[in-house]
Every structure is written in structure tokens, then in C-alpha cells.
Design a protein around this motif. Structure first.
Motif, mmCIF file in Angstrom:
data_model
loop_
_atom_site.group_PDB
_atom_site.id
_atom_site.type_symbol
_atom_site.label_atom_id
_atom_site.label_comp_id
_atom_site.label_asym_id
_atom_site.label_seq_id
_atom_site.Cartn_x
_atom_site.Cartn_y
_atom_site.Cartn_z
ATOM 1 N N LEU A 46 1.464 -1.325 2.963
ATOM 2 C CA LEU A 46 2.030 -0.495 1.905
ATOM 3 C C LEU A 46 3.548 -0.653 1.833
ATOM 4 C CD1 LEU A 46 1.639 1.606 -0.297
ATOM 5 C CD2 LEU A 46 1.806 3.383 1.445
ATOM 6 N N GLY A 47 4.195 -0.664 3.012
ATOM 7 C CA GLY A 47 5.640 -0.837 3.030
ATOM 8 C C GLY A 47 6.057 -2.174 2.453
ATOM 9 N N GLY A 48 5.337 -3.244 2.841
ATOM 10 C CA GLY A 48 5.658 -4.563 2.305
ATOM 11 C C GLY A 48 5.454 -4.634 0.806
ATOM 12 N N ALA A 49 4.380 -4.003 0.323
ATOM 13 C CA ALA A 49 4.109 -4.025 -1.121
ATOM 14 C C ALA A 49 5.183 -3.267 -1.887
ATOM 15 C CB ALA A 49 2.731 -3.425 -1.393
ATOM 16 N N LEU A 50 5.594 -2.111 -1.368
ATOM 17 C CA LEU A 50 6.608 -1.320 -2.066
ATOM 18 C C LEU A 50 7.957 -2.033 -2.089
ATOM 19 C CD1 LEU A 50 5.800 2.293 -0.778
ATOM 20 C CD2 LEU A 50 5.187 1.241 -2.962
ATOM 21 N N VAL A 51 8.290 -2.683 -0.982
ATOM 22 C CA VAL A 51 9.550 -3.434 -0.936
ATOM 23 C C VAL A 51 9.506 -4.596 -1.924
ATOM 24 C CG1 VAL A 51 11.009 -4.914 0.493
ATOM 25 C CG2 VAL A 51 10.130 -2.766 1.413
ATOM 26 N N ALA A 52 8.360 -5.315 -1.941
ATOM 27 C CA ALA A 52 8.227 -6.458 -2.855
ATOM 28 C C ALA A 52 8.331 -6.012 -4.311
ATOM 29 C CB ALA A 52 6.893 -7.164 -2.611
ATOM 30 N N VAL A 53 7.699 -4.891 -4.642
ATOM 31 C CA VAL A 53 7.768 -4.389 -6.017
ATOM 32 C C VAL A 53 9.200 -4.008 -6.383
ATOM 33 C CG1 VAL A 53 7.070 -2.485 -7.529
ATOM 34 C CG2 VAL A 53 5.376 -3.615 -6.088
ATOM 35 N N GLN A 54 9.892 -3.400 -5.425
ATOM 36 C CA GLN A 54 11.264 -2.971 -5.693
ATOM 37 C C GLN A 54 12.209 -4.148 -5.871
ATOM 38 O OE1 GLN A 54 11.627 0.242 -6.166
ATOM 39 N NE2 GLN A 54 13.760 -0.012 -6.821
#
Length: 218
Positions: A46-54
């Protein structure tokens, strides 16, 4: 003899109970570890996905709409208007049009050509001119300039006239990418990854520390 046999039975029962307790504790410990592993996987994904989206660069798509109408004195049919409108779709992304729009926002025509599109709505004379840029104000300005070029070009057209219907507004520019959708997809991916880790870790724990019931079943 009876006392000896009774003592042996009690001893076996106690040893079996102790073994069951130890096995149950080992399984419980393994499942707790599996839960922590699943939680860690959930947080990482989840953290990796949120960072990538940001980190995905933001852009804004502004759309200006014009309509192609038959000139009152021309007497052309609707089918003819549709055919003539295709000419204006091509004109919307022509180099001269892009140069005028680029000059208004300080961008080259070549760069703007990759960020612009014009589409004729099926069954109508409406042309949607869309410009996608990192700045919403620039996107709206360029789209309106391109639409204005179509209106001016129609002044010399004996068959049709082009009128502005809905100019692009910076505040209404569509934000891209759709971050809420991408965040939801990241959450679902994290849940699936965590569930997979839990399932695999729990299966390994059950095989490493089988309970008496599972031994009898096997």
C-alpha cells in the motif's frame, strides 16, 4: 497391577495433554507470525502504491467546444455540415493553429501538437478541442485560442459558420491521472498480497506443527 496400569495411563494422558498444549502453542505462535507477515506485506504494498501514485506528474485536460452550423444563406443539408465539420477538425490541430495557441502560452507548436486533440461528436456538428498540459490555466488558454481560430476560419466559409458553445474554464479542467481510482487499486492490491502471504504462511505453519487431529486425518 491395576495401580501400575492406572499410573501408566495417567502418565500417557498427561504427556499427550502436554504435547497437545505445546503443539497448539507452536501453531498459535506460527499463525501470529503469519499475521505479522501479512500486515507487513499490506503496509509495504500500500505504501509503495501510494508513493508511486503521488509521484506521477499531474496534468489537466481543458476542453473548448464549438459547433458547426449551416450558414443561413447556404441552404446546405445536415449531412453536408458533417462533412465540412471534418475539415475544421483537421484545422484545429494544424500547424498554424498550434502556433497561435503556443504563442499565447509560450509553448512551441511541436510540443503542443502532442498535447492537443480535436474530435467531432457523432451525429452533431460539435467539435471538442482538448489540450492537456501540466498547468490548467495554460491548457484552458490554448484550447480557447484553438477554438477561436476555427471560428475565425469560418468567416470565409460560404457553407457553414462556426460558433463557440462552451469555452474552456481552468477550474473545470479534468485532472489526470485519476488519483482516487489509482489509490483504490493500490488498496485492493495490498489486500490481495496480504491475503496471499497469510494463506501461504499459515499453510507452512500447519505443516510444520500438525495437531493431533490433523495427524489422525492424514
Amino acid at each position: 497391577i491395576c495401580q501400575t496400569m492406572g499410573g501408566a495411563v495417567r502418565g500417557n494422558v498427561l504427556r499427550a495433554a502436554q504435547h497437545t498444549t505445546e503443539a497448539g502453542g507452536a501453531v498459535l505462535t506460527s499463525r501470529v507470525k503469519a499475521g505479522f507477515a501479512a500486515l507487513l506485506m499490506f503496509v509495504l504494498v500500500l505504501g509503495g502504491a501510494l508513493v508511486a501514485v503521488q509521484l506521477i506528474p499531474s496534468s489537466y485536460a481543458a476542453t473548448s467546444i464549438v459547433t458547426v452550423l449551416p450558414r443561413p444563406t447556404s441552404g446546405v443539408a445536415a449531412d453536408t455540415v458533417q462533412l465540412v465539420a471534418q475539415k475544421y477538425v483537421v484545422l484545429a490541430t494544424a500547424n498554424d493553429t498550434l502556433s497561435s495557441a503556443g504563442a499565447a502560452i509560450g509553448t512551441g507548436a511541436q510540443e503542443l501538437s502532442h498535447a492537443s486533440a480535436a474530435v467531432l461528436a457523432p451525429g452533431t456538428g460539435n467539435i471538442e478541442v482538448t489540450v492537456t498540459l501540466p498547468d490548467r490555466q495554460s491548457a484552458a488558454t490554448a484550447a480557447n485560442v484553438m477554438a477561436g481560430e476555427l471560428v475565425r476560419a469560418s468567416f470565409r466559409d460560404p457553407l457553414v459558420v462556426v460558433q463557440a458553445v462552451a469555452p474552456a474554464v481552468p477550474a473545470s479542467a479534468e485532472s489526470k491521472p485519476a488519483r482516487p481510482v489509482l489509490r483504490t487499486a493500490g488498496l485492493l492490491a495490498a489486500l490481495l498480497a496480504a491475503a496471499l502471504v497469510w494463506w501461504l504462511a499459515r499453510g507452512n505453519a500447519d505443516r510444520a506443527h500438525p495437531t493431533p487431529v490433523s495427524r489422525r486425518l492424514s
